[in-house]
Write an enzyme that holds these catalytic residues in place. Structure first.
Site, mmCIF file in Angstrom:
data_model
loop_
_atom_site.group_PDB
_atom_site.id
_atom_site.type_symbol
_atom_site.label_atom_id
_atom_site.label_comp_id
_atom_site.label_asym_id
_atom_site.label_seq_id
_atom_site.Cartn_x
_atom_site.Cartn_y
_atom_site.Cartn_z
ATOM 1 C CE LYS A 181 -4.055 -2.134 2.069
ATOM 2 N NZ LYS A 181 -3.479 -3.389 2.564
HETATM 3 O O1 LIG Z 1 -9.681 -2.852 1.674
HETATM 4 C C1 LIG Z 1 -8.810 -3.612 2.092
HETATM 5 C C2 LIG Z 1 -7.527 -3.615 1.596
HETATM 6 C C3 LIG Z 1 -6.638 -4.535 2.072
HETATM 7 N N1 LIG Z 1 -6.980 -5.432 3.025
HETATM 8 C C4 LIG Z 1 -5.952 -6.420 3.449
HETATM 9 O O2 LIG Z 1 -6.419 -7.727 3.074
HETATM 10 C C5 LIG Z 1 -6.136 -8.658 4.118
HETATM 11 C C6 LIG Z 1 -7.440 -9.159 4.698
HETATM 12 O O3 LIG Z 1 -7.194 -10.086 5.716
HETATM 13 P P1 LIG Z 1 -8.358 -11.029 6.335
HETATM 14 O O4 LIG Z 1 -7.673 -11.752 7.444
HETATM 15 O O5 LIG Z 1 -8.824 -11.952 5.239
HETATM 16 O O6 LIG Z 1 -9.433 -10.133 6.809
HETATM 17 C C7 LIG Z 1 -5.260 -7.921 5.110
HETATM 18 O O7 LIG Z 1 -3.916 -8.091 4.715
HETATM 19 C C8 LIG Z 1 -5.663 -6.470 4.932
HETATM 20 O O8 LIG Z 1 -4.630 -5.575 5.270
HETATM 21 C C9 LIG Z 1 -8.242 -5.428 3.516
HETATM 22 O O9 LIG Z 1 -8.620 -6.237 4.392
HETATM 23 N N2 LIG Z 1 -9.136 -4.510 3.032
#
Ligand SMILES: O=c1ccn([C@@H]2O[C@H](COP(=O)(O)O)[C@@H](O)[C@H]2O)c(=O)[nH]1
Length: 281
Positions: A97
């Site tokens: 990001k």
């Molecule tokens: O809008 C967003 C952008 C990035 N993320 C990232 O994706 C994963 C989600 O993890 P989970 O454990 O499946 O919830 C995490 O790395 C976030 O930083 C997001 O969730 N939403």
């Protein structure tokens, strides 16, 4: 180009994007007992999660925060995980990001598209505008790509991203900008190397979101631990088959401490890929 390749893998296997958000105190003892260094423990756990999910996954997303949090040891693991995934000829997204002025963006681009932290795709923040994104373009010509934050999955996405600017919301403006920037690239494939991160959790008007994201390849977070609905994801991508769905904690968190963790990872990978195939087929 890279987004077409992900689409191909998603159709061939499933649109499951395996999220490697690995946390030290969640690594099964079965693994940690064999190593002394945190970098080796993190890598060994990632390797199990990668090898087990490979036949089901379209791509992998590695969350840099998990590794940065462990200092140099963590960053060694981050580097090893990226190169392991690339050595298997699988696609890896560095979830970094980034977003900064052009001169700095150029250095981030070099740092994440070449060398020790090379990934195939990075995540970028569009908040600072085009000159924070354009330094990545020259790497797109060499097969790299980016997912730019469009509509994020968190509650706070409502604070700014949903603000209206004339007839569109801020996130719609970003998605339209992605299309505009994509036109500037000499794209010979179905999808531009500039994709978008789009979550459905806080999306109020799915029909509109679907319309605006047409022609853009999507990285969809929020399924699993954040509770996005599979029906909404299906609604968003079923027709155009233009997205992969990231699941991180829902795949690797809270596993057994014993060797049973391998069986659990396999069951989770099978279940998730089966559920997610239903979003595009
Ligand atoms: O809008 C967003 C952008 C990035 N993320 C990232 O994706 C994963 C989600 O993890 P989970 O454990 O499946 O919830 C995490 O790395 C976030 O930083 C997001 O969730 N939403």
């Amino acid at each position: 180009m890279i987004m077409d390749l992900i689409k191909e893998r998603a159709l061939e296997k499933s649109p499951f994007c395996v999220g490697l958000d690995l946390i030290m105190d969640q690594i099964p003892t079965e693994i940690t007992k064999g190593f002394e260094k945190k970098s080796d423990m993190l890598f060994a756990y990632a390797k199990e999660a990668i090898d087990i999910s490979r036949e089901y996954a379209a791509c992998y997303k590695v969350q840099i925060a998990c590794y940065e949090a462990e200092g140099l040891d963590g960053m060694k693991a981050y580097s090893d995980i990226l190169s392991y995934i690339r050595s298997l000829d699988e696609i890896v997204i560095g979830d970094v990001k980034r977003g900064d002025i052009g001169s700095t963006a150029g250095l981030y681009a070099k740092g994440h598209f070449t060398g020790d932290f090379e990934s195939d795709i990075v995540t970028l923040s569009p908040y600072m505008g085009k000159d924070a994104i354009s330094p990545y373009f020259k790497y797109f010509e060499k097969g790299k790509g980016a997912f730019v934050l469009g509509k994020t999955s968190n509650e706070g996405s409502l604070d700014f991203q949903d603000l209206r600017i004339g007839n569109e919301t801020l996130y719609e403006r970003v998605l339209n900008k992605i299309k505009e920037w994509s036109k500037e690239l000499d794209v010979q494939s179905e999808y531009s190397p500039i994709g978008a991160v789009v979550g459905v959790n806080e999306a109020k008007e799915l029909k509109r979101l679907k319309e605006t994201t047409k022609g853009i390849y999507l990285l969809i977070p929020g399924y699993g631990a954040q509770g996005a609905s599979i029906e909404d994801i299906r609604e968003l991508i079923y027709e155009n088959k233009n997205g992969v769905v990231n699941v991180s904690r829902g795949y690797t968190a809270g596993l057994s401490d014993s060797s049973d963790f391998r069986k659990e990872l396999k069951e989770r990978a099978q279940r998730l890929s089966k559920e997610l195939i239903g979003c595009i087929k």
